[in-house]
Design a protein around this motif. Structure first.
Motif, PDB file in Angstrom:
ATOM      1  N   SER A 134       0.809  -1.220   0.000  1.00 38.84           N
ATOM      2  CA  SER A 134       0.000   0.000   0.000  1.00 38.84           C
ATOM      3  C   SER A 134       0.845   1.275   0.000  1.00 38.84           C
ATOM      4  N   GLU A 135       2.151   1.154  -0.059  1.00 39.01           N
ATOM      5  CA  GLU A 135       3.013   2.328  -0.055  1.00 39.01           C
ATOM      6  C   GLU A 135       2.683   3.266  -1.211  1.00 39.01           C
ATOM      7  N   THR A 136       2.903   4.552  -0.984  1.00 32.05           N
ATOM      8  CA  THR A 136       2.674   5.551  -2.015  1.00 32.05           C
ATOM      9  C   THR A 136       3.758   6.614  -1.943  1.00 32.05           C
ATOM     10  N   LEU A 137       3.975   7.308  -3.060  1.00 35.89           N
ATOM     11  CA  LEU A 137       4.902   8.434  -3.083  1.00 35.89           C
ATOM     12  C   LEU A 137       4.172   9.764  -2.923  1.00 35.89           C
ATOM     13  N   ASP A 138       2.886   9.711  -2.658  1.00 37.88           N
ATOM     14  CA  ASP A 138       2.130  10.935  -2.406  1.00 37.88           C
ATOM     15  C   ASP A 138       2.682  11.561  -1.126  1.00 37.88           C
ATOM     16  N   PRO A 139       3.347  12.706  -1.206  1.00 37.96           N
ATOM     17  CA  PRO A 139       4.022  13.249  -0.008  1.00 37.96           C
ATOM     18  C   PRO A 139       3.047  13.683   1.070  1.00 37.96           C
ATOM     19  N   HIS A 140       1.805  13.965   0.695  1.00 34.48           N
ATOM     20  CA  HIS A 140       0.816  14.390   1.691  1.00 34.48           C
ATOM     21  C   HIS A 140       0.261  13.206   2.478  1.00 34.48           C
ATOM     22  N   ARG A 141       0.548  11.990   2.012  1.00 35.74           N
ATOM     23  CA  ARG A 141       0.143  10.784   2.748  1.00 35.74           C
ATOM     24  C   ARG A 141       1.316  10.174   3.509  1.00 35.74           C
ATOM     25  N   ALA A 142       2.463  10.833   3.505  1.00 38.37           N
ATOM     26  CA  ALA A 142       3.636  10.308   4.195  1.00 38.37           C
ATOM     27  C   ALA A 142       3.331  10.116   5.668  1.00 38.37           C
ATOM     28  N   ASN A 143       3.588   8.909   6.174  1.00 39.66           N
ATOM     29  CA  ASN A 143       3.306   8.609   7.576  1.00 39.66           C
ATOM     30  C   ASN A 143       4.475   7.879   8.225  1.00 39.66           C
ATOM     31  N   LEU A 144       5.009   6.886   7.527  1.00 42.35           N
ATOM     32  CA  LEU A 144       6.145   6.126   8.042  1.00 42.35           C
ATOM     33  C   LEU A 144       7.445   6.883   7.791  1.00 42.35           C
ATOM     34  N   PHE A 145       8.515   6.461   8.489  1.00 40.93           N
ATOM     35  CA  PHE A 145       9.810   7.088   8.268  1.00 40.93           C
ATOM     36  C   PHE A 145      10.293   6.878   6.836  1.00 40.93           C
ATOM     37  N   ARG A 182      15.094  13.371  -8.515  1.00 42.93           N
ATOM     38  CA  ARG A 182      13.909  13.200  -9.357  1.00 42.93           C
ATOM     39  C   ARG A 182      13.616  11.716  -9.536  1.00 42.93           C
ATOM     40  N   PHE A 183      12.390  11.448  -9.885  1.00 41.92           N
ATOM     41  CA  PHE A 183      11.867  10.086  -9.933  1.00 41.92           C
ATOM     42  C   PHE A 183      12.483   9.261 -11.057  1.00 41.92           C
ATOM     43  N   VAL A 184      12.797   7.979 -10.754  1.00 41.30           N
ATOM     44  CA  VAL A 184      13.214   7.005 -11.763  1.00 41.30           C
ATOM     45  C   VAL A 184      12.251   5.824 -11.760  1.00 41.30           C
ATOM     46  N   SER A 185      12.070   5.192 -10.598  1.00 43.84           N
ATOM     47  CA  SER A 185      11.184   4.020 -10.524  1.00 43.84           C
ATOM     48  C   SER A 185      10.690   3.824  -9.110  1.00 43.84           C
ATOM     49  N   PHE A 186       9.572   3.069  -8.993  1.00 47.96           N
ATOM     50  CA  PHE A 186       8.981   2.811  -7.689  1.00 47.96           C
ATOM     51  C   PHE A 186       8.236   1.488  -7.728  1.00 47.96           C
ATOM     52  N   ALA A 187       8.583   0.577  -6.806  1.00 52.69           N
ATOM     53  CA  ALA A 187       7.878  -0.685  -6.620  1.00 52.69           C
ATOM     54  C   ALA A 187       7.417  -0.716  -5.170  1.00 52.69           C
ATOM     55  N   PRO A 188       6.134  -0.440  -4.898  1.00 53.47           N
ATOM     56  CA  PRO A 188       5.648  -0.355  -3.512  1.00 53.47           C
ATOM     57  C   PRO A 188       6.020  -1.582  -2.696  1.00 53.47           C
ATOM     58  N   GLY A 189       6.524  -1.316  -1.492  1.00 53.26           N
ATOM     59  CA  GLY A 189       6.909  -2.396  -0.600  1.00 53.26           C
ATOM     60  C   GLY A 189       8.245  -3.030  -0.931  1.00 53.26           C
ATOM     61  N   ARG A 190       8.904  -2.532  -1.981  1.00 54.92           N
ATOM     62  CA  ARG A 190      10.186  -3.124  -2.389  1.00 54.92           C
ATOM     63  C   ARG A 190      11.282  -2.073  -2.520  1.00 54.92           C
ATOM     64  N   SER A 191      11.167  -1.174  -3.492  1.00 51.84           N
ATOM     65  CA  SER A 191      12.247  -0.205  -3.674  1.00 51.84           C
ATOM     66  C   SER A 191      11.760   1.021  -4.436  1.00 51.84           C
ATOM     67  N   ALA A 192      12.538   2.094  -4.329  1.00 50.47           N
ATOM     68  CA  ALA A 192      12.321   3.316  -5.102  1.00 50.47           C
ATOM     69  C   ALA A 192      13.694   3.848  -5.497  1.00 50.47           C
ATOM     70  N   VAL A 193      13.841   4.248  -6.749  1.00 53.18           N
ATOM     71  CA  VAL A 193      15.108   4.777  -7.246  1.00 53.18           C
ATOM     72  C   VAL A 193      14.889   6.216  -7.712  1.00 53.18           C
ATOM     73  N   PHE A 194      15.743   7.123  -7.216  1.00 53.41           N
ATOM     74  CA  PHE A 194      15.685   8.533  -7.593  1.00 53.41           C
ATOM     75  C   PHE A 194      17.065   8.976  -8.089  1.00 53.41           C
ATOM     76  N   ARG A 195      17.078   9.916  -9.033  1.00 55.52           N
ATOM     77  CA  ARG A 195      18.327  10.396  -9.639  1.00 55.52           C
ATOM     78  C   ARG A 195      18.547  11.865  -9.290  1.00 55.52           C
ATOM     79  N   ARG A 196      19.801  12.246  -9.226  1.00 52.84           N
ATOM     80  CA  ARG A 196      20.189  13.618  -8.885  1.00 52.84           C
ATOM     81  C   ARG A 196      19.477  14.637  -9.777  1.00 52.84           C
TER      82      ARG A 196
END
Length: 473
Positions: free
Chosen positions: A12-23, A159-173
């Motif tokens: 259920s993870e999301t990159l919506d910053p307004h829903r950020a709750n966990l560390f 900036r965004f590269v990829s996102f797999a909820p519950g697994r990983s997120a990759v961001f680039r400079r």
């Protein structure tokens, strides 16, 4: 690429910053987005996207001037983006984390006074309005942005590269970041819910940064030359959370009995391996406005039994919800179970899912393990202790308490404002729902090649989990 391991929130993870709750959510949001302000190590608001802010004489209008910054798609960050972001957070149909913090702002009356200037009109005089700008989750997103998981656009250092909820997120400079390009080319956030998995990944070279190690792990590896240990001192409040609106904790005598059952030093020594200091049933030890004049509460089993008898709860049996979701939770539950037994209370410890624990305990159960990172005492109150707070885990809802908060916010003189906060804390100390037994060191593990991790950075402050100023040697 630096790989950083965090405990996550499952599919259920999301990159919506307004829903950020966990560390993990907060760390990802910080990499992709910016706020108008953020908290320094002293929990004072520091400018970020806001270059400066100025109040009028009556503290009910604040002029905020934006610095020159751009989103990842090259568009400038404007006053309209700021107003859109805040209005989205305040949507009455949603329960965004920063919603309660933005409550003082009249967003219908607030307006852009130029491309990079906003006049915030407040519902009442608010002396600590910069805390609103720095509130947890109050990120600025582009106007009309609504898809945050497939191609989010922010103004953060990566900036965004990829996102797999519950697994990983990759961001680039992001080379055009207003505060300078990050030193790293890329950062990858890896989800590893088990502390042992984060440690083993660090030791095995699969990650270079492991968030939240337990004190036993830290002691085993500190100074041994294989990994580096960074201690963020007294960062995390550790507590048991009692629901004040349902039995048995709707009776203040039962809550007071539980305050007296706890041996705080034993909890710190056993659950935190001594890596922290004792609490006194209040949040924010050492922060501005903290009521440090109240006597340190000590275990008093005889008085606890007396209060329970008065409440008709001599043979009380309660369920304590806990989980391996956070360091020390399961250990604290076991220690407190044994302490309660000596007062004639039976505590049944119930293990919860690491993936859903935080959402479950906000509304479910009656007693649970709880923790919090650093934030101003004002923010703790606004987010957790007002009638309409979105993360009110103790269900503390008192209109007269809300009124005291509004009075504190409208008091210009710092000493007078501190006196109002003192009244509020004395009430929480006497009858609140947070049994705050300790303040833990936040412990980070890094590979020997990692440089730039700031140690003077309590969790949730500007320099915590800040990867734009970190590099690999």
């Amino acid at each position: 690429r630096l790989r950083a391991a965090f405990a996550g929130g499952g599919a259920s993870e999301t990159l919506d910053p307004h829903r950020a709750n966990l560390f993990a959510d907060a760390a990802r949001a910080k990499a992709l987005f910016d706020k108008l302000a953020d908290y320094g190590p002293d929990l004072a608001a520091r400018p970020r996207l806001a270059e400066r802010w100025e109040p009028n004489g009556t503290l009910d209008r604040w002029q905020v001037t934006l610095r020159e910054a751009v989103f990842h798609d090259g568009r400038p960050v404007t006053a309209e983006d700021v107003l859109h972001s805040y209005r989205r957070i305040a949507d009455p149909r949603e329960a965004f984390r920063a919603k309660a913090s933005l409550e003082p702002v009249d967003l219908d009356a607030s307006r852009a006074t130029g491309p990079r200037s906003v006049e915030f009109v407040l519902k009442r005089p608010t002396a600590e309005f910069p805390n609103v700008l720095a509130a947890f989750g109050a990120y600025i997103v582009p106007a009309h942005a609504d898809d945050f998981d497939r191609g989010p656009v922010g103004s953060g250092p990566f900036r965004f590269v990829s996102f797999a909820p519950g697994r990983s997120a990759v961001f680039r400079r992001f080379d055009d970041h207003w505060d300078g390009a990050p030193y790293l080319d890329e950062v990858e956030f890896v989800v590893a819910n088990e502390e042992s998995a984060r440690v083993n990944a660090l030791l095995g070279g699969q990650v270079e940064y492991a968030h939240e190690l337990n004190p036993t792990t830290a002691r085993a590896h500190e100074g041994k030359g294989q990994i580096d240990i960074v201690r963020l001192r007294n960062s995390a409040m550790q507590a048991f959370c009692m629901k004040t609106d349902r039995p048995p904790f709707d009776d203040v005598r039962v809550r007071r009995a539980f305050f007296l059952i706890a041996d705080r030093k034993e909890l710190v020594d056993a659950a935190l391996s001594g890596a922290g200091e004792t609490g006194n049933d209040l949040f924010g030890k050492g922060y501005e406005y903290y009521a440090d004049g109240l006597p340190q509460r000590e275990q008093d089993l005889e008085q606890a039994r007396f209060l329970l008898r008065r409440a008709g709860a001599e043979d009380l049996r309660v369920t304590l919800d806990t989980s391996a979701v956070a360091a020390g939770f399961t250990e604290a539950a076991s220690v407190f179970r044994d302490q309660a037994e000596r007062a004639g209370v039976t505590v049944d410890v119930r293990m919860g899912s690491k993936d859903s624990y935080w959402s479950d305990i906000l509304d479910g159960g009656t007693l649970c393990c709880y923790r919090s990172g650093a934030m101003p005492i004002e923010s703790h109150i606004s987010q957790r202790l007002l009638t309409d707070s979105t993360t009110n885990a103790t269900h503390w809802r008192h209109r007269d308490f809300d009124a005291l908060y509004r009075q504190a916010q409208s008091t210009r003189d710092t000493k007078d404002r501190a006196a109002v906060y003192g009244r509020m804390q004395r009430r929480l100390y006497a009858e609140g729902g947070f049994l705050v037994w300790g303040f833990a060191d936040w412990i980070i593990g890094t590979a020997r090649t990692v440089r730039g991790v700031e140690a003077n950075a309590p969790a949730n402050t500007l320099d915590w989990a800040r990867f734009d100023k970190v590099w690999l040697a």
